[in-house]
Every structure is written in structure tokens, then in C-alpha cells.
Design a protein around this motif. Structure first.
Motif, PDB file in Angstrom:
ATOM      1  N   ALA A  34       0.825  -1.215   0.000  1.00  0.00           N
ATOM      2  CA  ALA A  34       0.000   0.000   0.000  1.00  0.00           C
ATOM      3  C   ALA A  34       0.854   1.258   0.000  1.00  0.00           C
ATOM      4  CB  ALA A  34      -0.923  -0.006   1.216  1.00  0.00           C
ATOM      5  N   TYR A  35       1.967   1.220   0.747  1.00  0.00           N
ATOM      6  CA  TYR A  35       2.817   2.403   0.881  1.00  0.00           C
ATOM      7  C   TYR A  35       4.015   2.402  -0.064  1.00  0.00           C
ATOM      8  CZ  TYR A  35       0.479   2.055   5.464  1.00  0.00           C
ATOM      9  OH  TYR A  35      -0.436   1.904   6.464  1.00  0.00           O
ATOM     10  N   SER A  36       4.216   1.327  -0.814  1.00  0.00           N
ATOM     11  CA  SER A  36       5.443   1.147  -1.600  1.00  0.00           C
ATOM     12  C   SER A  36       6.663   1.269  -0.689  1.00  0.00           C
ATOM     13  CB  SER A  36       5.529   2.165  -2.744  1.00  0.00           C
ATOM     14  OG  SER A  36       4.666   1.822  -3.792  1.00  0.00           O
ATOM     15  N   ASP A  37       6.672   0.469   0.366  1.00  0.00           N
ATOM     16  CA  ASP A  37       7.745   0.516   1.350  1.00  0.00           C
ATOM     17  C   ASP A  37       9.005  -0.137   0.782  1.00  0.00           C
ATOM     18  OD1 ASP A  37       9.394  -0.486   3.708  1.00  0.00           O
ATOM     19  OD2 ASP A  37       7.868   0.701   4.751  1.00  0.00           O
ATOM     20  N   ASN A  38      10.017   0.666   0.541  1.00  0.00           N
ATOM     21  CA  ASN A  38      11.239   0.172  -0.097  1.00  0.00           C
ATOM     22  C   ASN A  38      12.061  -0.737   0.817  1.00  0.00           C
ATOM     23  OD1 ASN A  38      10.660   1.547  -2.454  1.00  0.00           O
ATOM     24  ND2 ASN A  38      11.849   3.359  -1.880  1.00  0.00           N
ATOM     25  N   ILE A  39      12.095  -0.427   2.105  1.00  0.00           N
ATOM     26  CA  ILE A  39      12.868  -1.248   3.033  1.00  0.00           C
ATOM     27  C   ILE A  39      12.290  -2.655   3.082  1.00  0.00           C
ATOM     28  CG2 ILE A  39      13.708  -1.471   5.387  1.00  0.00           C
ATOM     29  CD1 ILE A  39      14.791   0.957   3.873  1.00  0.00           C
ATOM     30  N   TYR A  40      10.976  -2.754   3.162  1.00  0.00           N
ATOM     31  CA  TYR A  40      10.303  -4.051   3.192  1.00  0.00           C
ATOM     32  C   TYR A  40      10.613  -4.832   1.911  1.00  0.00           C
ATOM     33  CZ  TYR A  40       6.509  -7.278   4.487  1.00  0.00           C
ATOM     34  OH  TYR A  40       5.782  -8.367   4.859  1.00  0.00           O
ATOM     35  N   ALA A  41      10.570  -4.137   0.777  1.00  0.00           N
ATOM     36  CA  ALA A  41      10.809  -4.802  -0.509  1.00  0.00           C
ATOM     37  C   ALA A  41      12.221  -5.372  -0.588  1.00  0.00           C
ATOM     38  CB  ALA A  41      10.576  -3.819  -1.652  1.00  0.00           C
ATOM     39  N   VAL A  42      13.205  -4.588  -0.172  1.00  0.00           N
ATOM     40  CA  VAL A  42      14.601  -5.053  -0.251  1.00  0.00           C
ATOM     41  C   VAL A  42      14.861  -6.174   0.752  1.00  0.00           C
ATOM     42  CG1 VAL A  42      17.013  -4.376   0.046  1.00  0.00           C
ATOM     43  CG2 VAL A  42      15.431  -2.854  -1.149  1.00  0.00           C
ATOM     44  N   LYS A  43      14.301  -6.052   1.959  1.00  0.00           N
ATOM     45  CA  LYS A  43      14.472  -7.117   2.950  1.00  0.00           C
ATOM     46  C   LYS A  43      13.913  -8.441   2.430  1.00  0.00           C
ATOM     47  CE  LYS A  43      14.655  -4.709   7.401  1.00  0.00           C
ATOM     48  NZ  LYS A  43      13.966  -4.508   8.707  1.00  0.00           N
ATOM     49  N   THR A  44      12.729  -8.378   1.846  1.00  0.00           N
ATOM     50  CA  THR A  44      12.102  -9.587   1.315  1.00  0.00           C
ATOM     51  C   THR A  44      12.934 -10.166   0.169  1.00  0.00           C
ATOM     52  OG1 THR A  44       9.929  -8.706   1.896  1.00  0.00           O
ATOM     53  CG2 THR A  44       9.979 -10.543   0.343  1.00  0.00           C
ATOM     54  N   HIS A  45      13.396  -9.284  -0.704  1.00  0.00           N
ATOM     55  CA  HIS A  45      14.209  -9.676  -1.857  1.00  0.00           C
ATOM     56  C   HIS A  45      15.482 -10.394  -1.414  1.00  0.00           C
ATOM     57  CE1 HIS A  45      16.236  -9.523  -5.677  1.00  0.00           C
ATOM     58  NE2 HIS A  45      17.037  -8.520  -5.341  1.00  0.00           N
ATOM     59  N   LEU A  46      16.173  -9.831  -0.444  1.00  0.00           N
ATOM     60  CA  LEU A  46      17.423 -10.418   0.013  1.00  0.00           C
ATOM     61  C   LEU A  46      17.173 -11.695   0.820  1.00  0.00           C
ATOM     62  CD1 LEU A  46      19.392  -7.209   1.063  1.00  0.00           C
ATOM     63  CD2 LEU A  46      19.617  -8.553  -1.045  1.00  0.00           C
ATOM     64  N   PHE A  47      16.068 -11.736   1.541  1.00  0.00           N
ATOM     65  CA  PHE A  47      15.736 -12.938   2.308  1.00  0.00           C
ATOM     66  C   PHE A  47      15.500 -14.128   1.371  1.00  0.00           C
ATOM     67  CE2 PHE A  47      12.410 -15.737   4.002  1.00  0.00           C
ATOM     68  CZ  PHE A  47      13.019 -16.173   5.171  1.00  0.00           C
ATOM     69  N   LEU A  48      14.791 -13.884   0.271  1.00  0.00           N
ATOM     70  CA  LEU A  48      14.498 -14.957  -0.683  1.00  0.00           C
ATOM     71  C   LEU A  48      15.720 -15.326  -1.520  1.00  0.00           C
ATOM     72  CD1 LEU A  48      10.994 -13.764  -1.965  1.00  0.00           C
ATOM     73  CD2 LEU A  48      11.472 -15.631  -0.361  1.00  0.00           C
ATOM     74  N   GLY A  49      16.588 -14.354  -1.736  1.00  0.00           N
ATOM     75  CA  GLY A  49      17.734 -14.569  -2.622  1.00  0.00           C
ATOM     76  C   GLY A  49      17.547 -13.794  -3.906  1.00  0.00           C
ATOM     77  N   GLU A  50      18.579 -13.097  -4.341  1.00  0.00           N
ATOM     78  CA  GLU A  50      18.447 -12.188  -5.482  1.00  0.00           C
ATOM     79  C   GLU A  50      18.088 -12.896  -6.785  1.00  0.00           C
ATOM     80  OE1 GLU A  50      21.878  -8.980  -4.528  1.00  0.00           O
ATOM     81  OE2 GLU A  50      22.273 -11.060  -3.950  1.00  0.00           O
ATOM     82  N   GLU A  51      18.451 -14.142  -6.910  1.00  0.00           N
ATOM     83  CA  GLU A  51      18.140 -14.874  -8.140  1.00  0.00           C
ATOM     84  C   GLU A  51      16.653 -15.218  -8.242  1.00  0.00           C
ATOM     85  OE1 GLU A  51      19.915 -15.544 -10.678  1.00  0.00           O
ATOM     86  OE2 GLU A  51      21.985 -15.158 -10.030  1.00  0.00           O
ATOM     87  N   VAL A  52      15.971 -15.298  -7.095  1.00  0.00           N
ATOM     88  CA  VAL A  52      14.559 -15.686  -7.098  1.00  0.00           C
ATOM     89  C   VAL A  52      13.731 -14.685  -7.886  1.00  0.00           C
ATOM     90  CG1 VAL A  52      12.511 -16.027  -5.664  1.00  0.00           C
ATOM     91  CG2 VAL A  52      14.703 -16.983  -4.953  1.00  0.00           C
ATOM     92  N   LEU A  53      13.967 -13.397  -7.682  1.00  0.00           N
ATOM     93  CA  LEU A  53      13.211 -12.368  -8.408  1.00  0.00           C
ATOM     94  C   LEU A  53      13.507 -12.435  -9.903  1.00  0.00           C
ATOM     95  CD1 LEU A  53      11.336  -9.980  -8.546  1.00  0.00           C
ATOM     96  CD2 LEU A  53      13.228  -8.489  -7.844  1.00  0.00           C
TER      97      LEU A  53
END
Length: 339
Positions: A34-53
Motif C-alpha cells: 500500500a505504501y510502496s515501502d522500499n525497506i520491506y521490498a529489499v528485505k524480502t528480496h534479500l531474504f528470498l535470494g536475489e536470483e529468485v526475483l
């Protein structure tokens, strides 16, 4: 909260949220969208692994070669609008990747088909997860998410009459908005051809173009069918914490299980309608929709031949045992409609 990500290469990455607004508390993924929270997006991205995206984007139909970087979650790789549409079409199609084409069919002056595009589709995403994501992306114009921040599409929410999954994005030089439901997908981009900096007011352009265009079309109102293995639980929109509504819903679920042992099922349609659940809870001293539990019982239960007294006893026992104040409501119903 403001976060600097440190890597084994001794490099660091410090993304920021728009206007430096941070929750400084746990928030739901729906709130982050809803807020386009960038910190949340990067945390999730790094948690999953950069190749996943990267792999997921390719699987969804995006053809651009993406770099597995920490900033990729914030859209730092440029995509054409067609590539963008390919990816979002997969979400709009419930997890099915479909071909995008400008020409579906060519006919001659007599109606003979000279060419017809063979539209293929392939299931590439989990349908249940896709449904949940589509639901979460309605948070961008949902007033329940007004908190320390405001949903990104709230400024035009009053003009939206249908249900859409919507996402926005922006940089210093451009803005975009995409929205869809089962019947339409539309993307809008605006910016200057010389990459000039946008003013704050320019951010509203893509939103208004999108809403005004979509709302002017004669499109049937439709939303995705809830998968059998997906159940909605009312929680606090921003924090995800359990609320009184969630407690009421657990009580209702217990009632469902009891009633379903009977030779009739007066609540079958309730199981797939969390808005009705929330409405029932609204009369149980819980802020909600204003839906009247008494009217629901009378109109729905009596018309399905379920003894109101029996239903009331279930409510009375279960609500008393679980601390949900339904006793007064049930007694009032029983006194008005004795059986």
C-alpha cells in the motif's frame, strides 16, 4: 525503519522510503504494498535470494535480462511497457502466462478469417498465492491502511467504483501506475522525454489518467474466485495483529463446524464471504461495516429453516466461552422471535 544492508564484499546499500516515512514497527506485506515501502521490498528480496526475483520475472514472461542486484526489488532495471505488461498479465490471469498481441484476427471484407492469433497460456505461478497477492494489491486505495503513511492511490480512491489490484511506482524523473482485474489490465507511464525531474504534483497524472480511463469503460464488475485452500482472517491491516474481529471469526468458525454436523447447512455461503463475517462482528462491540447481526439471522437463517433458538444457543454458549460479547444480541433475537 531506516536500514543499511551490509554484504560480505564490504559493500553496503541504504535504500530509503519516499518522504522518509518509516513504520518503526512490524507491518504486513499488504501495508508494504500500500505504501510502496522500499525497506520491506529489499528485505524480502534479500531474504528470498536475489536470483529468485530474476527467475520469477522470467517465468512470468518478462524478457529483459535482469541483474540479480539488491536494488532490483525497487525497479532499478528498465523495462519497456510491453515487458511490464507481460509480467502483470500473468498476475491478472491468475498465474497463467499468456501471449500479448496487438492483432487478434484479420478478416477480409466478406468476413473470411485470414489470420487468427493462437493465444496460448501456461500456469507458471501458484494460483492460490497469486490470488492472495491480487487481494493484497487492493490495499493501495483502502482507507483501512491509513496510519503512519497513506496508501499510494488514496488520492483518487473516491473515483474507483470497481475492484482492482493496483500498484504505482516512481523515480525522480517518471511515474507509472498499473491496475487490473479479470476483465482488464491497464498501464500508464508519464515523464519527460529528456529525463527532466518531475514536480510533486506530476505524480498524480498517471493515477488520474488510469482511473478516469478505466472508469469510463463499460466493464463488467468481476473479481477472482477465492481458492478453496485460501481463508480470510480479519487482522489489523497495518500490523497484522489479532483483533477482536479475528476472535469473533474464530467463534463463527466453531459454529460452522457444529452446524455442518446437522442435516442442513445455513451458513454455507458465509464460509466464502469474509465481509459478512466482518459484518456480523460489527454488532459485537467491534468497529466494522454496520451490518446488523439481528437482521442477518432473521433474513438468512430463518429463511433456511434453521431453528433460531438452536442457532442462538450455539452463539450464546460459544461467545460466552470465548469472551466475545454476543449474549445481549442473542437474547434480544430470542425474545423477539420465539420458537
Amino acid at each position: 525503519e531506516p536500514t543499511t544492508f551490509m554484504f560480505s564484499t564490504n559493500q553496503s546499500y541504504s535504500p530509503a522510503n519516499y518522504n522518509d516515512k518509516y513504520a518503526n514497527k512490524n507491518i504486513t506485506m499488504a501495508a508494504a504494498l500500500a505504501y510502496s515501502d522500499n525497506i520491506y521490498a529489499v528485505k524480502t528480496h534479500l531474504f528470498l535470494g536475489e536470483e529468485v526475483l530474476v527467475n520469477t520475472a522470467n517465468r512470468m514472461g518478462i524478457r529483459e535480462e535482469l541483474e540479480p542486484l539488491p536494488s532490483l526489488a525497487l525497479g532499478t532495471s528498465e523495462l519497456s511497457m510491453i515487458d511490464f505488461a507481460r509480467g502483470y498479465t500473468t498476475l491478472a490471469s491468475g498465474g497463467y502466462k499468456r501471449d500479448i498481441t496487438f492483432i487478434e484476427r484479420v478478416e477480409d471484407m466478406n468476413g473470411n478469417v485470414l489470420y487468427k492469433k493462437d493465444i496460448s497460456k501456461e500456469l507458471v505461478l501458484n494460483e492460490s498465492y497469486t490470488y492472495i497477492l491480487n487481494e493484497m494489491m487492493t490495499s493501495t486505495y483502502n482507507s483501512s491502511f491509513i496510519d503512519y503513511n497513506t496508501p499510494t492511490v488514496m488520492s483518487v480512491a473516491s473515483k474507483i467504483s470497481n475492484k482492482y489490484a493496483i500498484k504505482t511506482g516512481s523515480s525522480g524523473t517518471d511515474c507509472w501506475m498499473v491496475g487490473y482485474n479479470p476483465n482488464i489490465l491497464m498501464l500508464v507511464w508519464n515523464g519527460y522525454d529528456d529525463n527532466s525531474e518531475l514536480e510533486v504534483k506530476d505524480g498524480a497524472i498517471s493515477k488520474n489518467i488510469w482511473v478516469d480511463t478505466v472508469e469510463s469503460l463499460n466493464i463488467e464488475k468481476e473479481w477472482y474466485t477465492t481458492p478453496d485452500n485460501v481463508v480470510g482472517i480479519p487482522l489489523d491491516a497495518v500490523t497484522g495483529e489479532i483483533t477482536d474481529k479475528a476472535e469473533c471469526l474464530r467463534i463463527i468458525d466453531k459454529i460452522d463446524k457444529i452446524v455442518n454436523t446437522l442435516p442442513f447447512s445455513p451458513t454455507q455461503h458465509m464460509k466464502r464471504n469474509t465481509s459478512i463475517y466482518a459484518g456480523i462482528c460489527s454488532d459485537l462491540n467491534v468497529p466494522g461495516t454496520g451490518f446488523k447481526v439481528k437482521d442477518f439471522h432473521i433474513d438468512t437463517l430463518l429463511n433456511r429453516n434453521m431453528p433460531l433458538k438452536e442457532w442462538g444457543i450455539y452463539w450464546l454458549k460459544l461467545s460466552s466461552a470465548n469472551g466475545c460479547n454476543a449474549a445481549d444480541q442473542i437474547l434480544a433475537i430470542l425474545s423477539e422471535h420465539k420458537q
